[in-house]
Design a protein around this motif. Structure first.
Motif, PDB file in Angstrom:
ATOM      1  N   GLY A  62      10.489  -5.170  -5.164  1.00 19.74           N
ATOM      2  CA  GLY A  62      10.174  -5.742  -6.990  1.00 19.74           C
ATOM      3  C   GLY A  62       8.954  -6.613  -7.559  1.00 19.74           C
ATOM      4  O   GLY A  62       8.795  -6.761  -8.761  1.00 19.74           O
ATOM      5  N   ASN A  63       8.337  -5.796  -6.842  1.00 23.49           N
ATOM      6  CA  ASN A  63       6.966  -5.839  -6.981  1.00 23.49           C
ATOM      7  C   ASN A  63       6.015  -4.691  -8.572  1.00 23.49           C
ATOM      8  O   ASN A  63       6.408  -2.962  -7.992  1.00 23.49           O
ATOM      9  CB  ASN A  63       5.723  -5.930  -5.793  1.00 23.49           C
ATOM     10  CG  ASN A  63       6.577  -7.076  -5.494  1.00 23.49           C
ATOM     11  OD1 ASN A  63       6.640  -8.530  -5.770  1.00 23.49           O
ATOM     12  ND2 ASN A  63       6.531  -7.894  -4.310  1.00 23.49           N
ATOM     13  N   GLU A  64       4.771  -4.418  -8.689  1.00 22.97           N
ATOM     14  CA  GLU A  64       4.126  -3.013  -8.755  1.00 22.97           C
ATOM     15  C   GLU A  64       3.369  -3.310  -8.590  1.00 22.97           C
ATOM     16  O   GLU A  64       2.828  -3.584  -6.833  1.00 22.97           O
ATOM     17  CB  GLU A  64       3.315  -4.128 -10.449  1.00 22.97           C
ATOM     18  CG  GLU A  64       4.210  -4.567 -11.565  1.00 22.97           C
ATOM     19  CD  GLU A  64       3.328  -4.416 -12.959  1.00 22.97           C
ATOM     20  OE1 GLU A  64       2.444  -4.361 -13.183  1.00 22.97           O
ATOM     21  OE2 GLU A  64       3.825  -5.047 -13.691  1.00 22.97           O
ATOM     22  N   VAL A  65       3.352  -1.841  -8.510  1.00 25.46           N
ATOM     23  CA  VAL A  65       2.272  -1.171  -7.549  1.00 25.46           C
ATOM     24  C   VAL A  65       0.754  -1.799  -8.004  1.00 25.46           C
ATOM     25  O   VAL A  65      -0.016  -2.177  -8.725  1.00 25.46           O
ATOM     26  CB  VAL A  65       1.464   0.594  -8.071  1.00 25.46           C
ATOM     27  CG1 VAL A  65       0.435   0.688  -6.664  1.00 25.46           C
ATOM     28  CG2 VAL A  65       2.601   1.528  -6.605  1.00 25.46           C
ATOM     29  N   ILE A  98      -3.800  -6.249  -2.167  1.00 26.16           N
ATOM     30  CA  ILE A  98      -3.980  -6.947  -1.950  1.00 26.16           C
ATOM     31  C   ILE A  98      -5.017  -6.813   0.165  1.00 26.16           C
ATOM     32  O   ILE A  98      -3.850  -6.464   0.566  1.00 26.16           O
ATOM     33  CB  ILE A  98      -2.229  -7.351  -1.968  1.00 26.16           C
ATOM     34  CG1 ILE A  98      -2.191  -7.162  -3.341  1.00 26.16           C
ATOM     35  CG2 ILE A  98      -1.979  -8.581  -1.695  1.00 26.16           C
ATOM     36  CD1 ILE A  98      -1.021  -7.559  -3.611  1.00 26.16           C
ATOM     37  N   VAL A  99      -5.701  -8.055  -0.250  1.00 25.82           N
ATOM     38  CA  VAL A  99      -6.089  -8.075   1.024  1.00 25.82           C
ATOM     39  C   VAL A  99      -5.963  -9.800   2.175  1.00 25.82           C
ATOM     40  O   VAL A  99      -5.964 -10.826   1.333  1.00 25.82           O
ATOM     41  CB  VAL A  99      -7.678  -8.007   1.097  1.00 25.82           C
ATOM     42  CG1 VAL A  99      -7.942  -8.009   2.606  1.00 25.82           C
ATOM     43  CG2 VAL A  99      -7.424  -7.040   0.690  1.00 25.82           C
ATOM     44  N   PHE A 100      -5.033  -9.392   3.081  1.00 25.41           N
ATOM     45  CA  PHE A 100      -4.937 -11.237   3.928  1.00 25.41           C
ATOM     46  C   PHE A 100      -5.497 -10.681   5.115  1.00 25.41           C
ATOM     47  O   PHE A 100      -5.236  -9.738   6.120  1.00 25.41           O
ATOM     48  CB  PHE A 100      -3.758 -11.491   3.507  1.00 25.41           C
ATOM     49  CG  PHE A 100      -2.519 -10.474   3.737  1.00 25.41           C
ATOM     50  CD1 PHE A 100      -1.892  -8.951   3.619  1.00 25.41           C
ATOM     51  CD2 PHE A 100      -1.558 -10.548   5.338  1.00 25.41           C
ATOM     52  CE1 PHE A 100      -0.724  -8.439   3.492  1.00 25.41           C
ATOM     53  CE2 PHE A 100      -0.818  -9.353   6.145  1.00 25.41           C
ATOM     54  CZ  PHE A 100      -0.676  -8.253   5.130  1.00 25.41           C
ATOM     55  N   LEU A 101      -4.786 -12.046   5.875  1.00 25.27           N
ATOM     56  CA  LEU A 101      -5.937 -11.993   6.977  1.00 25.27           C
ATOM     57  C   LEU A 101      -4.824 -12.554   8.135  1.00 25.27           C
ATOM     58  O   LEU A 101      -3.486 -13.878   7.852  1.00 25.27           O
ATOM     59  CB  LEU A 101      -6.519 -13.366   7.074  1.00 25.27           C
ATOM     60  CG  LEU A 101      -8.094 -12.959   6.876  1.00 25.27           C
ATOM     61  CD1 LEU A 101      -9.143 -13.942   6.412  1.00 25.27           C
ATOM     62  CD2 LEU A 101      -8.433 -11.372   8.080  1.00 25.27           C
ATOM     63  N   LYS A 102      -4.508 -11.905   9.318  1.00 29.29           N
ATOM     64  CA  LYS A 102      -3.733 -12.645  10.190  1.00 29.29           C
ATOM     65  C   LYS A 102      -4.749 -13.401  11.574  1.00 29.29           C
ATOM     66  O   LYS A 102      -5.541 -12.908  11.272  1.00 29.29           O
ATOM     67  CB  LYS A 102      -2.910 -11.578  11.067  1.00 29.29           C
ATOM     68  CG  LYS A 102      -1.181 -11.320  10.011  1.00 29.29           C
ATOM     69  CD  LYS A 102      -0.821 -10.174  10.499  1.00 29.29           C
ATOM     70  CE  LYS A 102       0.273  -9.753   9.942  1.00 29.29           C
ATOM     71  NZ  LYS A 102       1.324 -10.861  10.253  1.00 29.29           N
ATOM     72  N   PRO A 103      -4.206 -14.406  11.349  1.00 26.51           N
ATOM     73  CA  PRO A 103      -5.378 -14.563  13.061  1.00 26.51           C
ATOM     74  C   PRO A 103      -5.637 -14.416  14.356  1.00 26.51           C
ATOM     75  O   PRO A 103      -3.614 -14.041  15.128  1.00 26.51           O
ATOM     76  CB  PRO A 103      -5.050 -16.295  12.730  1.00 26.51           C
ATOM     77  CG  PRO A 103      -3.721 -16.252  12.402  1.00 26.51           C
ATOM     78  CD  PRO A 103      -3.595 -15.450  11.494  1.00 26.51           C
ATOM     79  N   ASN A 158       0.875  -1.411   0.192  1.00 26.92           N
ATOM     80  CA  ASN A 158      -0.143   0.081   0.106  1.00 26.92           C
ATOM     81  C   ASN A 158       0.489   0.885   0.107  1.00 26.92           C
ATOM     82  O   ASN A 158       0.240   2.291   0.285  1.00 26.92           O
ATOM     83  CB  ASN A 158      -0.736  -0.256   1.199  1.00 26.92           C
ATOM     84  CG  ASN A 158      -1.955   1.013   0.856  1.00 26.92           C
ATOM     85  OD1 ASN A 158      -2.007   1.485   0.032  1.00 26.92           O
ATOM     86  ND2 ASN A 158      -2.527   1.640   1.722  1.00 26.92           N
ATOM     87  N   TYR A 159       2.181   1.105  -0.299  1.00 23.38           N
ATOM     88  CA  TYR A 159       2.887   2.483  -0.353  1.00 23.38           C
ATOM     89  C   TYR A 159       4.297   1.801  -1.587  1.00 23.38           C
ATOM     90  O   TYR A 159       4.513   0.940  -2.019  1.00 23.38           O
ATOM     91  CB  TYR A 159       3.728   2.797   0.633  1.00 23.38           C
ATOM     92  CG  TYR A 159       3.815   3.308   2.119  1.00 23.38           C
ATOM     93  CD1 TYR A 159       3.515   4.273   2.351  1.00 23.38           C
ATOM     94  CD2 TYR A 159       3.150   1.415   3.063  1.00 23.38           C
ATOM     95  CE1 TYR A 159       2.903   4.904   3.799  1.00 23.38           C
ATOM     96  CE2 TYR A 159       1.637   2.562   4.325  1.00 23.38           C
ATOM     97  CZ  TYR A 159       2.486   3.648   4.423  1.00 23.38           C
ATOM     98  OH  TYR A 159       1.882   4.050   6.152  1.00 23.38           O
TER      99      TYR A 159
END
Lengths: 257, 257
Positions: free
Chosen positions: B77-80, B85-90, B68-69
């Motif tokens: 080495g990733n594109e914006v 992109i959403v992920f979960l932490k339990p 997100n920045y």
């Protein structure tokens, strides 16, 4: 034992219960405590037909394995994964048997995925495969509802598989069953769509639970989903999906408008 | 108000409290109830230096946005991302301030990621961006600890970012702050590694919370992580990471052997 969570017309506080008998004669014997701390039968019985069944446990998290049946991986054009694919469904995704799940506004391709669900009985972490049986309370049926278009477009599967209502669970936890070769069938409006067996899992129950637990502690009531066999497909508003696993029971869900 | 969760040498039952004053003179005023149901100050004060701080809330889930920045996306080495992109932490990932987090056995490349954490105050779903302020209790500091090698090799980020201890949160929830342009710095063993500002988020707090809530209900105490600025890197056993956000405070974590 078949463990349910339920309310009755007279008591809206959820309780655990043990199902006794079959068919119209089945009753629920209320349990004192929870299945995780040595619940005791009270002898207070209600006909099963008169109770409202809830999701049989309240997981803090549902941890799921993707593409754990080769034929299912192939049907979506995917390879069998060299490393297990693990994703999470939050507690807000869980609903019970006979739930109405609204067709989500975000998707135009909602899919069903019938799955064997492992219910964890004891807090555990880094469990060896040979020790998994000792941390499992029992097994129930799950439907890993998936917004297939969102799953594909977003890369991470969190929204595509973690939306409200995306994890119907039930009807009960069967504590005395060998999960290694159970028939699993899904129907949509009575028409057979999935006809598999848990014997075709690429990684069996012990391997699934052990793999997940290497990274994260599993708590009593947490659920591990073990993947879906071939035959997944789209749902429409008004559809009734029923997932039946041999020796456990049938989990029905209705998609509403 | 700065809201903590804490125990004291005399009382091991966690309570919420309000921090008053600064530095050595700071005290904690115990709250009756929770910040989600109108907690009241009791006037029972303990010096801040004498309490043990816990994670300031107990989230049922932590929902996080990746990349997100822009500068952080590029450094790996990733594109914006065109779509968030959403992920979960339990919940089992959450630890408090000054926690010891064991270097996980699964990885040989553990990374820190300092982040602004949004604490949800009210149950909500499908929140419009303009309504997000009304569902937010406040803000705290997070470290999105990541097994970078596992994250890359497994595709889904669940194990790579959801392991036990992967979500230090704290030291408190600041309820009166504008999150839109706060300095965020991370140090490892006192050496500056991240020096960013929340003004550089690709999607701001309102956009992040709204996006997640389109799919899933957020509960009181749930946490939304808003991504990390550039400067992430590897940690070694024995390292001390401190993440400081202007106007909130400093979250320290020690990696143990």
């Amino acid at each position: 034992m078949r463990i349910v969570r339920y309310t009755t017309p007279d008591n809206s506080t959820p309780a655990y219960g043990a199902v006794e008998g079959e068919g119209d004669a089945a009753t629920v014997d209320r349990l004192e405590g929870t299945p995780f701390d040595g619940a005791r039968r009270t002898g207070e019985r209600t006909p099963l037909a008169e109770v409202t069944l809830l999701a049989p446990v309240e997981p803090s998290k549902v941890v799921a394995l993707g593409r754990n049946y080769a034929e299912h991986a192939k049907e979506l054009g995917n390879e069998v994964p060299a490393i297990p694919i693990v994703f999470l469904k939050p507690s807000t995704a869980v609903v019970g048997p006979d739930a109405d799940v609204p067709y989500p506004a975000l998707t135009s391709d909602l899919h069903y995925e019938g799955e064997l669900a492992v219910v964890i009985g004891k807090r555990c972490v880094a469990v060896a495969e040979e020790d998994v049986t000792g941390v499992v309370l029992g097994y129930t049926v799950a439907n890993d509802l998936t917004m297939r278009d969102i799953q594909k477009s977003e890369g991470q599967w969190t929204r595509g598989k973690g939306f409200d209502g995306s994890c119907p669970l039930g009807p009960w936890v069967e504590t005395e069953i060998d999960p290694s070769a159970l028939s699993l069938k899904s129907t949509v409006n009575g028409e057979l769509r999935q006809d598999g067996t848990t014997a075709d899992m690429l990684r069996d129950v012990a391997a699934c639970v052990s793999w997940v637990s290497q990274a994260m502690t599993l708590l009593p009531g947490d659920v591990v989903l073990t993947g879906t066999p071939a035959g997944v497909g789209s749902l429409q508003r008004g559809d009734e999906i029923a997932v039946t696993i041999e020796g456990i029971g049938t989990l029905s869900t209705r998609i509403t408008g």
